[in-house]
Write a protein that holds these residues in place. Structure first.
Motif, PDB file in Angstrom:
ATOM      1  N   ASP A  75      48.796  38.717  46.655  1.00 37.25           N
ATOM      2  CA  ASP A  75      48.953  38.642  45.195  1.00 37.25           C
ATOM      3  C   ASP A  75      50.304  39.215  44.764  1.00 37.25           C
ATOM      4  N   LYS A 101      40.507  43.344  43.456  1.00 35.24           N
ATOM      5  CA  LYS A 101      40.658  43.900  44.810  1.00 35.24           C
ATOM      6  C   LYS A 101      40.881  45.423  44.760  1.00 35.24           C
ATOM      7  N   GLN A 102      41.671  45.857  43.782  1.00 34.42           N
ATOM      8  CA  GLN A 102      41.893  47.307  43.668  1.00 34.42           C
ATOM      9  C   GLN A 102      40.598  48.015  43.284  1.00 34.42           C
ATOM     10  N   VAL A 117      40.296  51.891  43.515  1.00 36.29           N
ATOM     11  CA  VAL A 117      41.447  52.276  42.684  1.00 36.29           C
ATOM     12  C   VAL A 117      41.099  52.046  41.213  1.00 36.29           C
ATOM     13  N   ARG A 118      41.352  53.017  40.372  1.00 33.45           N
ATOM     14  CA  ARG A 118      41.124  52.880  38.923  1.00 33.45           C
ATOM     15  C   ARG A 118      42.481  52.971  38.222  1.00 33.45           C
ATOM     16  N   ASP A 119      42.834  51.931  37.494  1.00 31.78           N
ATOM     17  CA  ASP A 119      44.141  51.886  36.833  1.00 31.78           C
ATOM     18  C   ASP A 119      43.935  51.204  35.480  1.00 31.78           C
ATOM     19  N   SER A 167      43.201  38.897  40.141  1.00 29.72           N
ATOM     20  CA  SER A 167      42.959  39.070  41.570  1.00 29.72           C
ATOM     21  C   SER A 167      43.265  40.506  42.023  1.00 29.72           C
ATOM     22  N   ILE A 168      44.411  41.024  41.604  1.00 27.38           N
ATOM     23  CA  ILE A 168      44.787  42.392  42.009  1.00 27.38           C
ATOM     24  C   ILE A 168      43.784  43.403  41.453  1.00 27.38           C
ATOM     25  N   ARG A 209      55.690  47.360  37.890  1.00 28.49           N
ATOM     26  CA  ARG A 209      54.243  47.195  38.100  1.00 28.49           C
ATOM     27  C   ARG A 209      53.986  46.775  39.557  1.00 28.49           C
ATOM     28  N   ASN A 232      47.225  36.416  39.375  1.00 27.88           N
ATOM     29  CA  ASN A 232      47.596  37.650  40.085  1.00 27.88           C
ATOM     30  C   ASN A 232      46.937  38.867  39.449  1.00 27.88           C
ATOM     31  N   ARG A 259      46.025  48.117  34.707  1.00 24.48           N
ATOM     32  CA  ARG A 259      45.571  46.953  35.486  1.00 24.48           C
ATOM     33  C   ARG A 259      44.363  46.290  34.817  1.00 24.48           C
ATOM     34  N   TYR A 308      49.707  51.695  45.908  1.00 20.08           N
ATOM     35  CA  TYR A 308      48.264  51.933  46.063  1.00 20.08           C
ATOM     36  C   TYR A 308      47.798  51.653  47.498  1.00 20.08           C
ATOM     37  N   ALA A 362      38.442  48.483  46.124  1.00 17.44           N
ATOM     38  CA  ALA A 362      38.945  49.520  47.042  1.00 17.44           C
ATOM     39  C   ALA A 362      38.878  50.913  46.417  1.00 17.44           C
ATOM     40  N   THR A 365      45.733  43.112  48.559  1.00 24.65           N
ATOM     41  CA  THR A 365      46.520  42.644  47.400  1.00 24.65           C
ATOM     42  C   THR A 365      47.918  42.150  47.784  1.00 24.65           C
TER      43      THR A 365
END
Lengths: 379, 147
Positions: free
Chosen positions: A67, B29-30, B35-37, B25-26, A52, B22, B40, A59, B33, A64
């Motif tokens: 993190d 932030k993604q 990002v689609r996950d 937070s990730i 992960r 984490n 996550r 990305y 930006a 990040t």
């Protein structure tokens, strides 16, 4: 930084693979296979986390990085725990582990909540790691793993697992006792501000310490409930002549420890034994601790953390915890063997071992070898 | 009968908390930006629940004040809440809403949709992580015998 983190996570993946290889190649006793499966499962989860992290790095979102650095550090710490603690019972496994593993499996099978849990055994001072996240590991000193007299101390460690399995109910019961301590330590008069502040700090620390201490008293009571005289005798012999700090510990030091003073634990066990009609044994243990303390010139003093008025509510609290946890309760035939009994259970074996050790110490080791051999053949 | 298991439990508890920080937070932030996950998003939802539970416990401790005895709180958790209380007194180093106004101010931010509120949440999580990481390091030093 991205490159460093990629490298670190790839290294972790490699290390996890090596641990999995070692687990796969290990030859273990049947009693350890469930534990092995759980550790392998945990390693698989770690591998997933490392993958992960690598995906998040791909990305390319710069914000990040801090993190992912934290996630990598955290994963490294957890892997270190697997590498230094959890894998050890499997990688170091040996034939002689079977006696200890049989005792542990019997303990686990004795209650519904623990029957489904695997267990492992490693070298070390008597302890257990009963965290909800990993399978329980019991630490046992090397010679105690292959001999009988101190196996009952594992019953105490099993108490910690019972506590973890019933945490909410147990914590609620302990809170009731903490209320009693809080009230008892409340200042009766406030003469000066500094004194009142010191007293409040002590009270807060003592009440917190009692959360862990009650758990220890519960574990001692679990040991006694399962093993009867064998537990109290093992406990007393193990600690009695060990060192001064099992009798006397400064107040500040006590508040930093998760164990109450051992002499106080012995006293509560003596009280419990008396309440179960074992007056002679209780008297012997009580006198032996008092005489040893006297020989060291130690007077009983718990620095204000203990009051005699705690005894009755504490024992009631521990009784209620035993009712919740429902460990195996030793029966009279576990202590006094019926005539002609051939196949001993573990509690009978431990009680008989102490009887043999007391009556024929010079013959004991020979008797013990035969008894263990027979026990292993029968199980 | 060793002290070590309490440190191991505490190590795991801190690990769960750091992982939750984490994951949230990730994800934030993604998402910001572009990002689609899906994985996550799932991890972030789980992380929010862990953080909610922790912040509610912390809120309870903060409400009790520093001198009142706390029932059912173990020594390592108390030392973590003490560390947070100490950090709250260091306004030069810790400036997030968590340190200014306490756990009760962060709880509603966990489900924030507005960018400004999400920024506040991220700052709070970063401050919390610093304190928890330091606390976990104390346990790690004892467990792994690093000096």
């Amino acid at each position: 930084m991205r490159a460093y983190l990629t490298e670190a996570n790839r290294d972790l993946l490699l290390q996890i693979e090596v641990v999995l290889e070692l687990l796969g190649a290990a030859s273990v006793q049947a009693e350890l296979t469930h534990y092995l499966g759980e550790v392998a499962h945990l390693c698989a989860a770690l591998r997933q986390q490392a993958m992960r992290n690598l995906k998040d790095l791909e990305y390319g979102v710069d914000e990040t990085i801090d993190d992912i650095l934290a996630a990598t550090q955290s994963l490294t710490g957890l892997f270190e725990l697997v590498n230094t603690r959890l894998a050890s019972p499997i990688v170091r496994a040996r034939k002689a582990d079977r006696l200890g593993l049989l005792v542990l499996r019997w303990l686990h099978d004795s209650t519904p909540k623990t029957a489904v849990l695997p267990c492992g055994m490693a070298d070390g001072s008597f302890a257990i790691y009963p965290t909800p996240q990993v399978p329980p590991i019991y630490l046992t000193p090397v010679t105690r793993q292959v001999t009988l007299l101190y196996l009952p101390l594992l019953f105490h460690e099993f108490g910690h697992l019972l506590y973890a399995c019933h945490r909410q109910e147990m914590d609620d019961l302990v809170k009731e006792f903490q209320r009693i301590v809080t009230a008892a330590l409340a200042p009766t008069s406030i003469r000066d501000q500094r004194g009142a502040s010191r007293s409040a700090v002590f009270r807060r620390r003592a009440v917190t310490a009692w959360l862990a201490w009650v758990q220890e008293f519960f574990c001692d009571a679990t040991g006694f409930t399962i093993g009867g005289p064998s537990f109290i005798t093992a406990f007393s012999h193990y600690f009695r002549t060990r060192s001064r700090d099992h009798y006397l510990v400064s107040r500040d030091e006590q508040l930093q420890r998760r164990h109450p003073v051992t002499w106080l634990r012995a006293k509560l066990l003596v009280d419990r034994a008396r309440r179960h009609g074992m007056t002679l044994l209780a008297d012997q243990v009580e006198v032996s601790w008092a005489e040893t303390a006297q020989a060291m010139g130690i007077m009983e003093d718990y620095g204000g953390t203990w009051q005699e008025s705690f005894l009755s509510p504490l024992q009631q609290c521990v009784d209620d915890m035993i009712t919740v946890a429902e460990p195996y309760r030793h029966v009279p035939t576990d202590v006094e063997l019926p005539a002609g009994v051939e196949r001993l259970n573990i509690v009978q074996l431990c009680n008989e071992a102490w009887r043999q050790f007391g009556e024929k110490p010079e013959m004991f080791r020979a008797w013990e070898r035969q008894a263990i051999e027979k026990f292993l053949l029968c199980n | 009968m060793s002290q070590e298991w309490l440190n191991i439990q505490s190590f795991f508890t801190d690990h769960e908390l750091i992982r939750a920080i984490n994951d949230v937070s990730i994800f934030l932030k993604q998402e910001a930006a572009g990002v689609r996950d899906a994985e996550r998003a799932r991890l972030a939802e789980k992380g929010r629940e862990t953080l909610r539970e922790f912040l509610q416990r912390l809120e309870h401790v903060e409400a009790a004040g520093s001198k009142e005895p706390l029932l059912g709180i173990d020594a390592r958790f108390q030392s973590l809440t003490d560390a947070i209380a100490t950090a709250r007194g260091e306004s030069d180093s810790y400036r997030s809403v968590l340190m200014r106004d306490g756990a009760s101010a962060v709880l509603p931010l966990l489900d924030a949709q507005l960018q400004q509120e999400r920024r506040q949440l991220l700052e709070a999580l970063a401050d919390l992580r610093r304190v928890v990481e330091h606390h976990q390091q104390e346990d790690a030093s004892i467990i792994f015998e690093e000096q």
